[in-house]
Structure formats: structure tokens, C-alpha cells
Design a protein around this motif. Structure first.
Motif, PDB file in Angstrom:
ATOM      1  N   VAL A 167       0.835  -1.200   0.000  1.00 14.14           N
ATOM      2  CA  VAL A 167       0.000   0.000   0.000  1.00 14.14           C
ATOM      3  C   VAL A 167       0.873   1.254   0.000  1.00 14.14           C
ATOM      4  N   ALA A 168       1.946   1.234   0.795  1.00 15.54           N
ATOM      5  CA  ALA A 168       2.843   2.397   0.837  1.00 15.54           C
ATOM      6  C   ALA A 168       3.502   2.628  -0.516  1.00 15.54           C
ATOM      7  N   ILE A 185       2.327   1.724  -3.487  1.00  9.31           N
ATOM      8  CA  ILE A 185       1.295   2.227  -4.404  1.00  9.31           C
ATOM      9  C   ILE A 185       1.020   3.709  -4.135  1.00  9.31           C
ATOM     10  N   ASP A 186       0.912   4.059  -2.856  1.00  8.73           N
ATOM     11  CA  ASP A 186       0.625   5.447  -2.503  1.00  8.73           C
ATOM     12  C   ASP A 186       1.756   6.368  -2.947  1.00  8.73           C
ATOM     13  N   ALA A 187       3.000   5.958  -2.699  1.00 12.23           N
ATOM     14  CA  ALA A 187       4.140   6.793  -3.084  1.00 12.23           C
ATOM     15  C   ALA A 187       4.240   6.917  -4.596  1.00 12.23           C
ATOM     16  N   ARG A 194       1.835   6.610  -6.821  1.00 12.23           N
ATOM     17  CA  ARG A 194       0.731   7.447  -7.297  1.00 12.23           C
ATOM     18  C   ARG A 194       1.015   8.917  -7.031  1.00 12.23           C
ATOM     19  N   ALA A 195       1.530   9.220  -5.834  1.00 13.58           N
ATOM     20  CA  ALA A 195       1.827  10.611  -5.492  1.00 13.58           C
ATOM     21  C   ALA A 195       2.912  11.177  -6.405  1.00 13.58           C
TER      22      ALA A 195
END
Length: 224
Positions: free
Chosen positions: A96-97, A99-101, A103-104
Motif C-alpha cells: 500500500v505504501a 502504491i501510494d508513493a 501514485r503521489a
């Protein structure tokens, strides 16, 4: 006449009556010497009924034991959960981290003033600046061939440190797979970034600001 529940930090489970009511109860024998006067004012008296103190004490012990049991149960639950799911949860959190990074960073690369860098041998930055600068700012261009060196000079508050920091951040961002705050960017791979910012000295030990700067620069050159 009513029961005081102990709101506002007062003693709990008191029976409160007006002074005239209390005197009437005592005349009729409803309140005798086994009733303890906890407090009184010009208008009211507050009593502790017989046996209430023991019950309140037992209740406090029971509450403390319940809190302790709940804490022990929670700690055991967390420990069991950690033993059973720790590895799986860490993999999920890592995914999840990531993917989040990603995407950001992807969204940041599409923002005005940012670009995706190319990695090569030379350093070539066009219209770059420190990413924390906003509003009206002066961008810079910098081109250095492989192995070249640049001596940056200028007056105090002229922007030398901002340029140096911006180049260092651009190098770190590029190797991290992040966009760079520039119109166009090409950067070589680096294995370290050495910086020395600010003025510091140790005059009591005979070390001036200039000596301190030279020592820091020597460390950077030795390990570069």
C-alpha cells in the motif's frame, strides 16, 4: 433530597438534603450516628449512608481489576495478532505504501514546473529551482560534463545555497524515481551527496569559521 453522583471531582454517592430536611430526619431517627456528614454548607448537608464507604471502596478495587484485566487481554490480543499476521500485514502495508508513493510521484510529475529526468553521464538542468520556492522566483540553468567541477561564487543572500541544495535534491529525486523541479533534467548516477551549509565555528578551541569550512570540504573531497 437527592444522591450526589460525584460530578466535577466531588466525592461519589452522597445523600444531600437541605439543613431543615436533615434536622427533620435526625429528629425522626431516620438519620442516626451511623450516618457520616461528608460536608455541609449554609443551605445543605451531605451524608454518607451506612455501608456506602465499604461499597465504594470495593467498587474502586473492582474497577481497577477490570482495567488491569482489559489491558492484559488487549496486550495478549495484539501479541497473538502480531504472531499470526505480522508478516502478512507488513507485506500489505509495504504494498500500500509503495502504491501510494508511486501514485503521489506520478501526480507530482504532471504538476507545472516538474519534469521526469533522464539518467546519463552528464548533468544538464534547465530552468531548475529549489522545490520549496513558490511565487516569483529566478530559475537557473546548469550544465556540467562528466567529471567537471563548478565553483559557485556570489554575494551573501545571492542564492548560492539554494542552487547547491536544488542540485543535490534533483540528484536524489532522480535516483529515487521521482520527478525533478525543472523544465528539463538529465543527471548522472551518484553514490553520495556531500554538502556543507551555514556558518559554524569553535573559537574557544581556536577553530574559525573558515577552518571549519575547510575541514568539512576536506572530508567531502576525501570521500567523494
Amino acid at each position: 433530597t437527592h444522591i450526589n453522583g460525584g460530578a466535577g471531582g466531588r466525592q461519589e454517592f452522597l445523600i444531600e438534603a437541605t439543613r431543615s430536611e436533615a434536622e427533620g430526619f435526625m429528629r425522626r431517627g431516620a438519620i442516626d450516628d451511623t450516618w457520616h456528614v461528608a460536608s455541609e454548607t449554609q443551605k445543605v448537608r451531605r451524608f454518607v449512608a451506612p455501608g456506602v464507604s465499604v461499597l465504594v471502596s470495593n467498587r474502586a478495587v473492582a474497577v481497577a481489576e477490570a482495567d488491569l484485566a482489559a489491558d492484559v487481554a488487549w496486550r495478549k490480543f495484539v501479541a497473538d495478532l502480531d504472531d499470526e499476521l505480522s508478516a502478512s500485514l507488513r507485506k500489505i502495508f509495504d504494498a500500500v505504501a509503495l502504491i501510494d508513493a508511486t501514485r503521489a510521484l506520478g501526480r507530482l510529475g504532471g504538476e507545472p514546473g516538474w519534469c521526469w529526468p533522464a539518467l546519463g553521464q552528464d548533468l544538464d538542468l534547465e530552468a531548475f529551482a529549489h522545490p520549496t520556492l513558490t511565487g516569483d522566483m529566478v530559475t537557473n540553468d546548469l550544465k556540467l560534463d562528466d567529471g567537471a567541477c563548478l565553483v559557485l561564487t556570489g554575494p551573501n543572500a545571492g542564492g548560492k545555497s539554494s542552487v547547491a541544495r536544488a542540485v543535490a535534491l534533483a540528484s536524489i529525486y532522480a535516483q529515487a524515481g521521482a520527478p525533478v523541479f525543472a523544465k528539463r533534467a538529465a543527471l548522472p548516477l551518484r553514490d553520495a551527496v556531500f554538502t556543507r551549509m551555514g556558518a559554524a565555528d569553535a573559537l574557544a578551541a581556536g577553530r574559525s569559521t573558515f577552518l571549519h569550512e575547510l575541514e568539512r570540504a576536506a572530508v567531502a573531497l576525501e570521500h567523494a
